[in-house]
Scaffold this motif. Sequence first.
Motif, short mmCIF file in Angstrom:
data_model
loop_
_atom_site.label_atom_id
_atom_site.label_comp_id
_atom_site.label_asym_id
_atom_site.label_seq_id
_atom_site.Cartn_x
_atom_site.Cartn_y
_atom_site.Cartn_z
N GLY A 35 41.52 19.05 -38.75
CA GLY A 35 40.15 18.91 -39.35
C GLY A 35 39.54 18.97 -38.34
N CYS A 36 37.80 18.89 -38.74
CA CYS A 36 36.44 19.33 -37.93
C CYS A 36 35.68 18.82 -38.05
CB CYS A 36 37.05 21.20 -37.68
SG CYS A 36 35.69 20.97 -36.72
N ASN A 37 35.07 18.44 -37.86
CA ASN A 37 34.11 17.59 -37.72
C ASN A 37 32.68 18.87 -38.02
OD1 ASN A 37 34.93 15.71 -39.15
ND2 ASN A 37 34.23 14.66 -37.56
N LYS A 38 32.83 20.27 -36.89
CA LYS A 38 31.94 20.66 -36.51
C LYS A 38 31.00 21.68 -37.86
CE LYS A 38 31.03 19.82 -32.40
NZ LYS A 38 31.29 18.44 -32.11
N PHE A 39 31.50 21.83 -39.17
CA PHE A 39 30.66 22.79 -39.87
C PHE A 39 30.59 24.19 -39.67
CE2 PHE A 39 31.96 18.78 -42.37
CZ PHE A 39 32.32 18.83 -43.20
N CYS A 40 30.74 24.56 -38.48
CA CYS A 40 30.60 26.30 -38.50
C CYS A 40 30.11 27.05 -40.09
CB CYS A 40 31.61 26.67 -37.37
SG CYS A 40 31.19 26.02 -35.79
N THR A 41 29.10 27.46 -40.22
CA THR A 41 29.22 27.87 -41.71
C THR A 41 30.32 29.19 -42.65
OG1 THR A 41 27.78 29.53 -41.11
CG2 THR A 41 26.22 27.80 -41.47
N TYR A 42 30.78 30.12 -41.67
CA TYR A 42 31.60 30.62 -41.73
C TYR A 42 32.69 30.05 -41.60
CZ TYR A 42 32.56 29.73 -37.07
OH TYR A 42 32.69 29.77 -35.53
N CYS A 43 33.48 29.02 -41.38
CA CYS A 43 34.44 28.19 -41.40
C CYS A 43 34.96 27.68 -42.42
CB CYS A 43 34.56 27.71 -39.90
SG CYS A 43 36.19 27.15 -39.71
N ALA A 44 36.22 27.77 -43.06
CA ALA A 44 37.03 27.40 -43.77
C ALA A 44 37.10 25.70 -43.08
CB ALA A 44 37.90 28.16 -44.53
N VAL A 45 37.81 25.42 -42.15
CA VAL A 45 38.61 24.24 -41.70
C VAL A 45 37.66 23.60 -42.21
CG1 VAL A 45 39.56 23.17 -39.33
CG2 VAL A 45 39.54 25.30 -39.22
N PRO A 46 36.94 22.55 -41.54
CA PRO A 46 36.35 21.24 -42.77
C PRO A 46 36.75 21.46 -44.23
CG PRO A 46 34.69 22.18 -41.40
CD PRO A 46 35.74 23.18 -41.41
N GLY A 66 44.92 21.34 -31.77
CA GLY A 66 43.27 20.71 -32.09
C GLY A 66 42.71 21.75 -32.79
N GLN A 67 42.04 21.43 -34.34
CA GLN A 67 40.67 22.72 -33.77
C GLN A 67 39.49 22.07 -32.89
OE1 GLN A 67 42.01 21.51 -36.77
NE2 GLN A 67 43.42 23.87 -37.72
N ASN A 68 39.40 21.12 -32.23
CA ASN A 68 38.20 20.60 -31.65
C ASN A 68 38.59 19.42 -30.77
OD1 ASN A 68 36.02 20.80 -30.22
ND2 ASN A 68 35.05 19.99 -31.64
N SER A 124 38.69 24.30 -27.98
CA SER A 124 37.20 23.34 -27.19
C SER A 124 36.28 24.18 -28.21
CB SER A 124 37.22 23.84 -25.62
OG SER A 124 38.43 22.83 -25.38
N HIS A 125 35.01 22.95 -28.42
CA HIS A 125 33.90 23.68 -28.69
C HIS A 125 33.09 23.22 -27.14
CE1 HIS A 125 30.48 23.77 -30.34
NE2 HIS A 125 30.80 24.40 -31.52
N PRO A 126 31.72 24.72 -27.27
CA PRO A 126 31.17 24.56 -25.67
C PRO A 126 30.13 22.73 -25.52
CG PRO A 126 30.99 26.60 -26.66
CD PRO A 126 32.25 25.79 -27.53
S1 SF4 Z 1 37.32 24.54 -36.69
FE1 SF4 Z 1 36.67 25.49 -35.23
S2 SF4 Z 1 35.04 27.49 -36.13
FE2 SF4 Z 1 35.71 25.59 -37.49
S3 SF4 Z 1 33.78 24.31 -38.11
FE3 SF4 Z 1 35.73 23.41 -36.81
S4 SF4 Z 1 34.88 24.38 -34.57
FE4 SF4 Z 1 33.51 25.38 -36.10
#
Ligand code: SF4
Length: 442
Positions: free
Chosen positions: A147-158, A191-193, A228-230
């Motif tokens: 999973g991921c909490n970052k919610f990049c607008t193009y990404c479906a993972v969250p 992991g996603q992040n 890794s997320h920068p």
């Molecule tokens: S998985 Fe990566 S690209 Fe997708 S929302 Fe998380 S940080 Fe962003």
Amino acid sequence: MPKKIKQFHLIIFGCQMNMSDAERLATVLKNLGYEETKNESEADLVGVIACSVRQAAVDRIYGKLREWQIVKEKKPLVTLLSGCVLPADRKKLADKFDLFIDINHLENLASDLQNIQPEEKLALPSFFSINPSYYSDYRAYVPIMTGCNKFCTYCAVPHTRGRETSRPSQDIIAEVKKLLQANYKEIILLGQNVNSYGLDIKDEIKFPELLQKIDKLGDNFWLKFLTSHPYDMSDDLIAVMKNAKNLTHYLHLPVQSGSDAILKKMNRHYTITHYKKLIKKIRTSIPDIAISTDIIVGFPTETAKQFKETLDLVKEVNYNTAYFAQYSPRVGTAAAKMFKDDVKKEEKKKRWQELNKLIGKQSLAFNKKLVGQTSLVLIDQNKKIDKNYLNLGKLANYTTVKITTKKSIKIGSFVTVKINKVLNWGVEAELSTSFPRRRESH
Ligand code: SF4
């Protein structure tokens, strides 16, 4: 007549995380009495583990569905879909498959399978407590979080995998210990992040400490991590990367765009100034590090000037390689709702080609610098050609190495080589008796 053992065949349309999902899914199926077959036509159950983030993967899923529809007319066949599937795709695809399995809830597989064919009953544990049967006997992908909490607008993972959930560190360490006892040579923590590891569990160790603990488990293996997320890359992590004995000096640090305005629209939480400072800090601390990245070209509203900012950044950072894609909107993501996909197809293609040319040049220059060096290679393939063996392997930074020998080299073993020549797709080397010049080249 003895009961025929049912066979399954899984197909992966995605990344290493999907590969790790497939390994766990395969374990569950084996626990249910199924046997894995490499031959799709023999299978009683066929599954796709896919990432529906990209349209190409969705198209391939539909292609497989059409094939399986024809097979179903001749014999009973159970079809299964799992992985990172967007809710919108799930809606469209779920009816077309016999089973849709949420990868975070593999424990449901037994009962779901039973519903469609009343056979064995197994109470299964949760996603993380399923120890997979790995697809390789020397390289293992070990999920540490999902999973991921970052919610990049193009990404479906969250949306497909939900929020960050870390796996207890003692379970991860136990799994790696077992792998090292079984002589695994490459451990890739997934992991996603990964930088956010442990933040969701009270009293859990954080990512740098987890790496240190795993590093101390053995002496003769490569330890890597993705992704890794920068924004979350800490000084502590850089220090561990510098000092740990098994962590390879390779880092995948996705930048996605060289334009601050586009990064903002992507909701990436950092600026190019921050990213460049980070790269400088990492390179000062670990001068021989190989850095790769991910880039999206043609994100909505990206102008020619903004794309040039990406090219400028790539030139300045000088990556050893990069993975890049033309933007395509995915239903269900924020970007698809917020922006019109307004960069023309031909323009995206042109930008992709320009970037491809630049990255190609950088990879070649990076590989040229390797000539003359002594490095460790992990062997992946060998093939007899006339009187010699063609052995192919990878350096720690994923550069492909070709070694021609009289005897074949064991797949899954480390060998020391001297790099002699650059090829279009990697380097050519010969076996060497000397030690790798740098520990980090292993
Ligand atoms: S998985 Fe990566 S690209 Fe997708 S929302 Fe998380 S940080 Fe962003």
